[in-house]
Design a protein around this motif. Structure first.
Motif, PDB file in Angstrom:
ATOM      1  N   PRO A  63      21.944   9.564  36.744  1.00 38.23           N
ATOM      2  CA  PRO A  63      21.869   9.067  38.111  1.00 38.23           C
ATOM      3  C   PRO A  63      20.480   9.142  38.735  1.00 38.23           C
ATOM      4  O   PRO A  63      20.127   8.318  39.569  1.00 38.23           O
ATOM      5  CB  PRO A  63      22.829   9.960  38.894  1.00 38.23           C
ATOM      6  N   SER A  64      19.675  10.122  38.339  1.00 39.30           N
ATOM      7  CA  SER A  64      18.348  10.196  38.947  1.00 39.30           C
ATOM      8  C   SER A  64      17.271   9.586  38.050  1.00 39.30           C
ATOM      9  O   SER A  64      16.091   9.870  38.207  1.00 39.30           O
ATOM     10  CB  SER A  64      18.017  11.647  39.327  1.00 39.30           C
ATOM     11  N   GLY A  65      17.705   8.745  37.126  1.00 42.74           N
ATOM     12  CA  GLY A  65      16.748   8.016  36.305  1.00 42.74           C
ATOM     13  C   GLY A  65      16.258   8.782  35.092  1.00 42.74           C
ATOM     14  O   GLY A  65      15.422   8.281  34.343  1.00 42.74           O
ATOM     15  N   GLN A  66      16.753   9.988  34.905  1.00 43.42           N
ATOM     16  CA  GLN A  66      16.315  10.800  33.758  1.00 43.42           C
ATOM     17  C   GLN A  66      17.125  10.464  32.519  1.00 43.42           C
ATOM     18  O   GLN A  66      18.298  10.111  32.622  1.00 43.42           O
ATOM     19  CB  GLN A  66      16.425  12.294  34.096  1.00 43.42           C
ATOM     20  N   ARG A  67      16.486  10.565  31.345  1.00 48.69           N
ATOM     21  CA  ARG A  67      17.207  10.386  30.087  1.00 48.69           C
ATOM     22  C   ARG A  67      18.132  11.568  29.872  1.00 48.69           C
ATOM     23  O   ARG A  67      17.707  12.724  29.987  1.00 48.69           O
ATOM     24  CB  ARG A  67      16.224  10.291  28.919  1.00 48.69           C
ATOM     25  N   VAL A  68      19.391  11.308  29.572  1.00 48.40           N
ATOM     26  CA  VAL A  68      20.333  12.395  29.326  1.00 48.40           C
ATOM     27  C   VAL A  68      20.865  12.386  27.898  1.00 48.40           C
ATOM     28  O   VAL A  68      21.657  13.252  27.529  1.00 48.40           O
ATOM     29  CB  VAL A  68      21.514  12.384  30.325  1.00 48.40           C
ATOM     30  N   ASP A  69      20.436  11.403  27.086  1.00 50.14           N
ATOM     31  CA  ASP A  69      20.838  11.444  25.676  1.00 50.14           C
ATOM     32  C   ASP A  69      20.041  12.543  24.992  1.00 50.14           C
ATOM     33  O   ASP A  69      18.862  12.747  25.266  1.00 50.14           O
ATOM     34  CB  ASP A  69      20.610  10.093  24.986  1.00 50.14           C
ATOM     35  N   ALA A  70      20.726  13.303  24.130  1.00 53.02           N
ATOM     36  CA  ALA A  70      20.109  14.453  23.474  1.00 53.02           C
ATOM     37  C   ALA A  70      20.111  14.224  21.974  1.00 53.02           C
ATOM     38  O   ALA A  70      21.149  14.221  21.338  1.00 53.02           O
ATOM     39  CB  ALA A  70      20.876  15.723  23.818  1.00 53.02           C
ATOM     40  N   GLY A  71      18.947  13.992  21.420  1.00 51.79           N
ATOM     41  CA  GLY A  71      18.853  13.830  19.977  1.00 51.79           C
ATOM     42  C   GLY A  71      19.163  12.425  19.510  1.00 51.79           C
ATOM     43  O   GLY A  71      19.374  11.514  20.318  1.00 51.79           O
ATOM     44  N   LYS A  72      19.186  12.282  18.198  1.00 55.64           N
ATOM     45  CA  LYS A  72      19.368  10.964  17.588  1.00 55.64           C
ATOM     46  C   LYS A  72      20.817  10.510  17.660  1.00 55.64           C
ATOM     47  O   LYS A  72      21.738  11.317  17.638  1.00 55.64           O
ATOM     48  CB  LYS A  72      18.946  11.022  16.117  1.00 55.64           C
ATOM     49  N   ALA A  73      20.986   9.203  17.724  1.00 59.74           N
ATOM     50  CA  ALA A  73      22.327   8.637  17.637  1.00 59.74           C
ATOM     51  C   ALA A  73      22.876   8.851  16.234  1.00 59.74           C
ATOM     52  O   ALA A  73      22.133   8.821  15.256  1.00 59.74           O
ATOM     53  CB  ALA A  73      22.281   7.152  17.963  1.00 59.74           C
ATOM     54  N   ARG A  74      24.163   9.114  16.161  1.00 52.89           N
ATOM     55  CA  ARG A  74      24.838   9.267  14.867  1.00 52.89           C
ATOM     56  C   ARG A  74      25.663   8.003  14.610  1.00 52.89           C
ATOM     57  O   ARG A  74      26.435   7.587  15.473  1.00 52.89           O
ATOM     58  CB  ARG A  74      25.746  10.502  14.901  1.00 52.89           C
ATOM     59  N   VAL A  75      25.440   7.434  13.446  1.00 55.75           N
ATOM     60  CA  VAL A  75      26.155   6.215  13.086  1.00 55.75           C
ATOM     61  C   VAL A  75      27.128   6.521  11.960  1.00 55.75           C
ATOM     62  O   VAL A  75      26.787   7.198  10.991  1.00 55.75           O
ATOM     63  CB  VAL A  75      25.169   5.103  12.649  1.00 55.75           C
TER      64      VAL A  75
END
Ligand SMILES: [Cu+2]
Length: 116
Positions: A63-75
């Motif tokens: 919501p405040s424009g910060q990245r909240v994804d943590a680490g690499k995506a898992r496929v």
């Protein structure tokens, strides 16, 4: 005679479209446009085709424009997940970019809401 030729042509082009269907977002968790009570621990996207892990990614912005994804995506097959760090209430933006096994890239985005 002419009509049957037309029908065959239509069927062939439909078959070709199906063979070249790219990886589109089939569904997501949290669901597209949905509201959830508290920040989810991860976002999982399910696509219409298997993905190439090395060329598929997702970012999530809080919501405040910060990245909240943590680490690499898992496929895993046609699914891609990414862990989230907490980000409070508000609108979350999910942006994905994938390469499917048919060598085509697709991208898209959606939002979900956290809190009231
Ligand atoms: Cu394709």
């Amino acid at each position: 005679m002419r009509r049957s030729t037309l029908i065959i042509t239509l069927l062939l082009s439909l078959a070709a479209d199906k063979a070249h269907a790219h990886a589109f977002l089939d569904h997501a968790e949290p669901r597209v446009g949905n509201q959830v009570a508290s920040p989810p621990r991860e976002v999982t996207l399910t696509f219409t085709q298997k993905l190439e892990a090395a060329f598929s990614s997702v970012t999530v912005t809080g919501p405040s424009g910060q990245r909240v994804d943590a680490g690499k995506a898992r496929v895993n097959g046609n699914q891609m997940s990414v862990s989230l760090k907490g980000g409070g209430a508000g609108t979350y933006y999910v942006n994905w970019h994938v390469l499917s096994v048919d060598t085509h890239t697709t991208e898209g985005n959606y939002t979900f809401q956290v809190g009231q």
